[in-house]
Each structure stands twice: as C-alpha cells, then as structure tokens.
Design a protein around this motif. Structure first.
Motif, mmCIF file in Angstrom:
data_model
loop_
_atom_site.group_PDB
_atom_site.id
_atom_site.type_symbol
_atom_site.label_atom_id
_atom_site.label_comp_id
_atom_site.label_asym_id
_atom_site.label_seq_id
_atom_site.Cartn_x
_atom_site.Cartn_y
_atom_site.Cartn_z
ATOM 1 N N THR A 174 -60.927 -3.383 51.897
ATOM 2 C CA THR A 174 -61.931 -2.960 52.881
ATOM 3 C C THR A 174 -62.000 -3.959 54.035
ATOM 4 O O THR A 174 -62.044 -5.170 53.808
ATOM 5 C CB THR A 174 -63.330 -2.856 52.239
ATOM 6 N N LYS A 205 -65.083 -0.072 57.630
ATOM 7 C CA LYS A 205 -66.526 -0.007 57.837
ATOM 8 C C LYS A 205 -66.846 -0.643 59.187
ATOM 9 O O LYS A 205 -66.405 -1.764 59.454
ATOM 10 C CB LYS A 205 -67.268 -0.737 56.712
ATOM 11 N N ASP A 224 -71.083 -8.921 51.939
ATOM 12 C CA ASP A 224 -71.194 -8.359 50.591
ATOM 13 C C ASP A 224 -70.454 -7.033 50.451
ATOM 14 O O ASP A 224 -70.364 -6.481 49.351
ATOM 15 C CB ASP A 224 -72.672 -8.135 50.235
ATOM 16 N N ALA A 225 -69.906 -6.526 51.583
ATOM 17 C CA ALA A 225 -69.353 -5.171 51.546
ATOM 18 C C ALA A 225 -67.879 -5.067 51.924
ATOM 19 O O ALA A 225 -67.275 -4.017 51.716
ATOM 20 C CB ALA A 225 -70.169 -4.261 52.474
#
Length: 338
Positions: A174, A205, A224-225
């Motif tokens: 990601t 994202k 955190d993502a």
C-alpha cells in the motif's frame, strides 16, 4: 635648452601614464565575463514560497545570469518578491514587478507563474519549476507556447519514482499519496503516480490536505495505513517536510519524494532533477529572451531523465538494504556519501 628638457620629461611621463591606463583598461576588460552588455536590464523574480527546492532554483537562475555577463548593480537589476504561499500577495507582487518595467519576469512554481500570467500579456514570463504548463493553462503547447510565456518544466518521472519505492520496499502493498488539494501541479502528478502504483499491484490511498495545519494529523493517520508515503512536486508539503519526516519516523514509514532536497531532509529516495540545475536552465532561458528570443516560439524545456537520489542514513534508520544495482548508480545525500 632647459625648456626642451622639461618638455621631453613631460612627454615621457605622459606616455608612461597612457601606457598604465591602457594596461589597466585591458586588464579590467579581460576580467569581465564574456558577453557583458552595456544596456541595463531588469529581471523580476516571483517565488511562491521559501523552501530548499525553490531557493536552489533561484540560486541557479541568478548564477546563470552572472555566467552570461549580467552583473547585478552593473548592467542588471533583480527585483525579487516572495509570496510565502499567500495567493493575495502573489497578485499584488505580480503587479509590482510589472510596474518596475521588468524586461523578463520569472515565476518560480506554478502558483507564482499563474499570478504573473494573470497580470501581464506583454512582458515575457519564464516558468521556473512548473510541472504541467499546459494543464495550468500557461501555454498552448510545449513545443510552441504561443504567447508571452515559456520556461522550464520540473516534471519528474512519477512512474519511475513509484517503481523505485517498490524496488526499495519489495514487500510493500500500500502506498499513501500526500499532497495539497490546492496545487494543480500536485494533482497532475498524483494521477500519474497512482496509475503506475496500480500497475505494480500496489493499493493506492490518497491524502489531500487543504493547508499545512492538517499535515501532522494526516501523516499520523497515514503511518498506520500505508507501507510507504509518496510526495509529488508539492510546495505546501515541501515547506513542511521536517514535520512530515518527524511524524513518519515515529512509525518508521519510508517516504519517496519527487525532489532531491526533500530526500536530504529525510526522504528515503527519489528519481529526480537537481533543483539547482533546473534553476540554471531557467536562467539560461531568461538570458536568451533578454537577447531577443521570442517566448511564443521557444519550446518549454523538459528534462529527459532524472537521477537516482538516495538517503543512506535514512535507509539505515529504517532498516532498508539498498540493492547493489541501485547503489552503483545512486547519488547519496543527507548522510555520509560514498
């Protein structure tokens, strides 16, 4: 006889003085840069905001002018304005530079160039670090701009930058893209980078922010993502790079950037264009216009390729091993160079 002797002495003294004067004049001429012009010129520079990348571009512009024989205080006046990311100031400063009867005006970064373009259609404008001049509605096309504007694009290879991130972080799944929602150049590059990321199988994202006030909280959420952060050519983020790095480092999240100066400040790496070199090219274009080149028919200059730039100290902090192939071709910044 005495008068004749006195006259002869005076003649000798006069001849010596003429010789000394001629020697000093010749020496002074030899010391002057080649191509010096006697006519006074005025160059206006409007910079969007202060941060290392744009400051390096300005340095390059001024050095290129000097190299061409334009010496400030002798045959050159530089009118410098810095909007400090305030759009209303950019508009006012653009009018001031026009009123100063500038022969050429330089816009460093897209918002500055757009402010100048909205102010004058007559004075030549040179773009310094504008990612997408056509999309920003500054020129009709790259090869033949068509108006009073030309310059240098800082378009970096966003697809290659994402590939660099994947090469350094093969386990990454990601990528989070951090950019300003108010900068056209950033949106343009994020679209290109997102497409490249998807082709590599990465989930994308996006995290657009309206101002620097949201950076700290946004990076905390991102950390955190996502597996790594990507930052395009974005003046708002560049101006707050120490904050971004500080927050990302708390979770040891790598940052892939678009310019060398942001790697120096704690990014992991980029494939980018040296900003000082970009400034020198911009300054050379200013010189050509001062000498009579027509912006309407002068193509916007775009760099064909970038350099691999890595921060070895940051890689060590993050526990990332740099592949030997990258190591051999990279320029290291921000730590001990090899």
């Amino acid at each position: 006889m005495k008068n004749k002797g006195l006259i002869a002495t005076l003649i000798v003294i006069f001849a010596v003085l003429i010789g000394v004067f001629a020697f000093q004049s010749g020496k002074a001429s030899a010391e002057k840069p080649q191509g010096v012009v006697s006519e006074m010129k005025t160059v206006g520079i409007l910079q969007f905001v202060s941060h290392p990348a744009l400051d390096a571009i300005r340095d390059g512009i001024e050095d290129a002018l000097k190299d061409a024989g334009y010496i400030e205080g002798e045959n050159l006046t530089i009118e410098y304005q810095n909007g400090q990311a305030d759009q209303s100031k950019l508009a006012t400063m653009s009018e001031q530079l026009v009123n100063k009867k500038s022969d050429v005006i330089v816009g460093i970064a897209t918002p500055a160039a757009q402010a100048l373009a909205n102010t004058t259609k007559d004075i030549p404008i040179v773009l310094g670090a504008v990612t997408d001049p056509v999309g920003a509605k500054l020129v009709e096309n790259i090869e033949r701009p068509g108006g009073n504007i030309t310059g240098v694009s800082d378009k970096a290879p966003a697809d290659e930058q994402i590939r660099l991130g994947k090469e350094l972080l093969p386990e990454a799944k990601t990528v989070g893209m951090l950019y300003s929602s108010t900068e056209d150049n950033s949106k343009y590059q994020v679209e290109e980078a997102a497409q490249a990321a998807k082709e590599l199988g990465l989930e994308v994202k996006t995290y657009p922010i309206p101002s620097t006030n949201e950076i700290t909280q946004t990076v905390q959420v991102m950390s955190d993502a996502v597996d790594f952060i990507y930052i395009p050519l974005d003046n708002t983020i560049a101006n707050a790079m120490p904050t971004v790095v500080g927050e990302a480092n708390k979770k040891k999240v790598p940052i892939i950037t678009s310019v060398d100066t942001m790697v120096e400040q704690g990014g992991l790496g980029t494939i980018g264009i040296d900003q000082y070199t970009l400034g020198k090219k911009t300054g050379e274009m200013v010189v050509s216009i001062l000498k009579g080149a027509d912006p309407a028919t002068t193509p916007v200059y775009t760099f064909k390729q970038g350099d691999v730039i890595l921060n070895e100290k940051q890689a060590a902090f993050l526990g990332i091993d740099i592949p030997q192939e990258l190591r051999e071709q990279a320029k290291f910044v921000g730590g001990d160079e090899e």
